[in-house]
Design a protein around this motif. Structure first.
Motif, mmCIF file in Angstrom:
data_model
loop_
_atom_site.group_PDB
_atom_site.id
_atom_site.type_symbol
_atom_site.label_atom_id
_atom_site.label_comp_id
_atom_site.label_asym_id
_atom_site.label_seq_id
_atom_site.Cartn_x
_atom_site.Cartn_y
_atom_site.Cartn_z
ATOM 1 N N ASP A 64 0.832 -1.202 0.000
ATOM 2 C CA ASP A 64 0.000 0.000 0.000
ATOM 3 C C ASP A 64 0.869 1.255 0.000
ATOM 4 O O ASP A 64 0.547 2.237 -0.660
ATOM 5 C CB ASP A 64 -0.933 0.016 1.218
ATOM 6 C CG ASP A 64 -1.970 -1.106 1.157
ATOM 7 O OD1 ASP A 64 -2.205 -1.667 0.063
ATOM 8 O OD2 ASP A 64 -2.545 -1.424 2.212
ATOM 9 N N THR A 81 1.772 -3.280 4.419
ATOM 10 C CA THR A 81 0.363 -3.624 4.287
ATOM 11 C C THR A 81 0.014 -3.782 2.811
ATOM 12 O O THR A 81 0.564 -3.102 1.954
ATOM 13 C CB THR A 81 -0.561 -2.551 4.908
ATOM 14 O OG1 THR A 81 -0.325 -1.311 4.267
ATOM 15 C CG2 THR A 81 -0.349 -2.424 6.404
ATOM 16 N N GLY A 84 -4.658 -3.043 3.200
ATOM 17 C CA GLY A 84 -4.930 -2.808 4.615
ATOM 18 C C GLY A 84 -4.545 -3.941 5.549
ATOM 19 O O GLY A 84 -4.672 -3.815 6.764
ATOM 20 N N ARG A 85 -4.082 -5.070 5.034
ATOM 21 C CA ARG A 85 -3.673 -6.214 5.862
ATOM 22 C C ARG A 85 -2.190 -6.124 6.164
ATOM 23 O O ARG A 85 -1.381 -5.898 5.271
ATOM 24 C CB ARG A 85 -3.952 -7.535 5.135
ATOM 25 C CG ARG A 85 -5.425 -7.815 4.963
ATOM 26 C CD ARG A 85 -5.713 -9.201 4.413
ATOM 27 N NE ARG A 85 -5.310 -10.199 5.386
ATOM 28 C CZ ARG A 85 -4.257 -11.000 5.236
ATOM 29 N NH1 ARG A 85 -3.500 -10.938 4.183
ATOM 30 N NH2 ARG A 85 -3.964 -11.886 6.151
ATOM 31 N N ASN A 86 -1.830 -6.328 7.444
ATOM 32 C CA ASN A 86 -0.430 -6.274 7.868
ATOM 33 C C ASN A 86 0.321 -7.528 7.439
ATOM 34 O O ASN A 86 -0.227 -8.631 7.493
ATOM 35 C CB ASN A 86 -0.332 -6.125 9.383
ATOM 36 C CG ASN A 86 -0.865 -4.797 9.842
ATOM 37 O OD1 ASN A 86 -0.761 -3.795 9.137
ATOM 38 N ND2 ASN A 86 -1.440 -4.760 11.024
#
Length: 115
Positions: A64, A81, A84-86
């Protein structure tokens, strides 16, 4: 999985080395195909083999926003990310590079994965 998901159509009579991605392949294929593949698989950790183009384009085109990597011996680690996911991201020298398949790299990677 491989970073670059497409290769150019060779012109008749001109041999192409498909193992050497072109600028166009990096620019167009990585964010189009690999990013969607990662969104579907939803990994928690990603290992990048190759600390030059593979790492650079992954950082610039997939995440991102670009992240910083900290080096520990021969392995680099970063946090990023995607959608939006780590993710934990590890970079090691490519296995085909000089010293890229050394026991030292595997030791450093195992140590980082435990931390």
């Amino acid at each position: 999985t491989n970073t670059v998901k497409c290769s150019p159509r060779p012109l008749p009579g001109i041999p192409k080395d498909k193992s050497k991605p072109t600028f166009s392949m990096w620019e167009n294929c990585i964010s189009f195909i690999l990013k969607e593949e990662i969104k579907i698989l939803k990994p928690e950790k990603i290992l990048i083999c190759g600390n030059s183009d593979n790492a650079f384009y992954f950082n610039q085109k997939i995440l991102d926003s670009p992240c910083e990597f900290k080096k520990h011996e021969t392995v680099q680690k970063g946090f990023g990310t995607i959608d939006g996911r780590n993710l934990d991201i590890y970079i090691v020298p490519h296995p085909t590079s000089f010293g890229g398949n050394s026991a030292e790299i595997m030791y450093s990677l195992r140590k980082m994965l435990k931390d």
